[in-house]
Design an enzyme around this catalytic site. Structure first.
Site, PDB file in Angstrom:
ATOM      1  N   HIS A 149     -11.435  -5.517   7.724  1.00  0.00           N
ATOM      2  CA  HIS A 149     -11.501  -4.802   9.005  1.00  0.00           C
ATOM      3  C   HIS A 149     -10.478  -3.674   9.097  1.00  0.00           C
ATOM      4  O   HIS A 149     -10.566  -2.828   9.988  1.00  0.00           O
ATOM      5  CB  HIS A 149     -11.384  -5.776  10.186  1.00  0.00           C
ATOM      6  CG  HIS A 149      -9.992  -6.220  10.513  1.00  0.00           C
ATOM      7  ND1 HIS A 149      -9.634  -6.681  11.752  1.00  0.00           N
ATOM      8  CD2 HIS A 149      -8.859  -6.302   9.757  1.00  0.00           C
ATOM      9  CE1 HIS A 149      -8.361  -7.015  11.767  1.00  0.00           C
ATOM     10  NE2 HIS A 149      -7.868  -6.795  10.579  1.00  0.00           N
ATOM     11  N   PHE A 206      -4.748  -4.256  -4.145  1.00  0.00           N
ATOM     12  CA  PHE A 206      -6.116  -4.767  -4.264  1.00  0.00           C
ATOM     13  C   PHE A 206      -7.158  -3.668  -4.476  1.00  0.00           C
ATOM     14  O   PHE A 206      -8.313  -3.952  -4.766  1.00  0.00           O
ATOM     15  CB  PHE A 206      -6.515  -5.671  -3.106  1.00  0.00           C
ATOM     16  CG  PHE A 206      -6.235  -5.156  -1.708  1.00  0.00           C
ATOM     17  CD1 PHE A 206      -6.646  -3.900  -1.292  1.00  0.00           C
ATOM     18  CD2 PHE A 206      -5.587  -5.974  -0.785  1.00  0.00           C
ATOM     19  CE1 PHE A 206      -6.419  -3.460  -0.002  1.00  0.00           C
ATOM     20  CE2 PHE A 206      -5.356  -5.546   0.507  1.00  0.00           C
ATOM     21  CZ  PHE A 206      -5.772  -4.278   0.906  1.00  0.00           C
TER      22      PHE A 206
END
Length: 326
Positions: free
Chosen positions: A227, A210
């Protein structure tokens, strides 16, 4: 406490104490354990609410312990097992050093960043993956309750591993096509899950990174992805999602939100977890808004779910006005 819970999960204490309880000697015999050590362990489980013992000999399972039973819907056994593994436990042992330096302690204790270490230790990686799947199964339905996909054709679960999140949404929305983007090794589990749930004809797995490219879609899902990463890396992920959105598309970020100083609960503790293990962090709404702005996105809505996790909706910065949820 973490190690007591992990050990209870590993030794399947919940299964051995059902339905009518068992003595320490019976548990020891079933698991090939030392009988005296088993008694001492079960005795320690009692004040933690994991077992009860009325006669000094026979231990019975509590509702809390029953959450560690294997193979049950909503089981937390895999999550408990991961909490006591070396890849999680050792960096936490260096928490004071993480606070002194502001740096994660995986390299200092494991010799490599967390995900690199897991890639080199497949057995531990399997425990980690199972724990994430267990957590997602418990959350996915609650998150689906606050996600509106009636106008979406394709949802891309970015970093979605075995696809539990997007598969849950596909079951809710029979016309929805689902995609998971993750590292290639996750593909077999994702496809097997889609087959088992009967959505394989609408599902695709894409092996990739990604940080490089995200498949096109009407909705990009980021559940517990940002996170894990520092701000610059999180912005890069968001930029790739923005670039791959179809016209009118949006990014849905599912994360814990840390906003009220002094509020009791999981988010501040999970933030310490990220400090010890990774370059990431748990963030406030304002911090998410800043990430989105840097990535050319506009944070348009924040919706609380029945869980501790919120869904933050972002659209390309040129579209959408604020529509803050509850």
């Amino acid at each position: 406490m973490t190690q007591v819970v992990r050990t209870a999960a590993e030794l399947r204490i919940a299964d051995h104490l059902r339905p009518a309880g068992a003595t320490a000697a019976e548990v020891a015999d079933a698991e090939s354990l030392d009988p005296q050590a088993t008694f001492r362990f079960l005795r320690a489980c009692a004040p933690l609410g994991l077992a009860s013992c009325q006669d000094g000999e026979r231990f019975t399972a509590t509702p809390l312990l029953r959450t560690l039973r294997a193979g049950r819907p909503g089981s937390l056994r895999d999550l408990a097992l991961y909490g006591g593994t070396a890849s999680h436990w050792a960096p936490w042992g260096n928490l004071s050093q993480a606070i002194r330096t502001g740096s994660p302690q995986t390299v200092a204790t494991l010799g490599a960043p967390l995900f690199d270490w897991l890639a080199a230790h497949p057995e531990d990686a399997a425990v980690f993956t199972a724990s994430m799947n267990a957590m997602t199964r418990g959350l996915a339905r609650q998150l689906a309750d606050v996600i509106d996909l009636k106008d979406a054709g394709t949802a891309v679960d970015v970093g979605g591993a075995s696809g539990n999140f997007v598969h849950t949404l596909m079951l809710r929305h029979p016309e929805l096509t689902g995609v998971v983007l993750d590292l290639p090794h996750a593909g077999a589990d994702a496809m097997a899950s889609a087959e088992r749930l009967g959505v394989a004809d609408r599902f695709t797995f894409v092996g990739g990174d990604f940080f490089e490219k995200v498949p096109a879609g009407d909705v990009h899902l980021l559940k517990f992805v940002l996170h894990d990463w520092d701000d610059d890396s999180a912005v890069r992920i968001l930029e790739n999602c923005r670039d791959a959105l179809t016209p009118g598309g949006r990014v849905l970020i599912a994360e814990l939100v840390v906003d009220r100083l002094g509020e009791r609960g999981l988010p501040p503790l999970m933030d310490l977890n990220m400090m010890a293990l990774s370059t990431g962090r748990e963030r406030s709404v304002d911090e998410f808004r800043c990430l989105c702005q840097r990535a050319g996105l506009h944070l348009s809505r924040v919706s609380a779910s029945a869980s501790l996790v919120s869904v933050l909706e972002a659209v390309p910065a040129s579209s959408g006005a604020d529509a803050w949820g509850a």
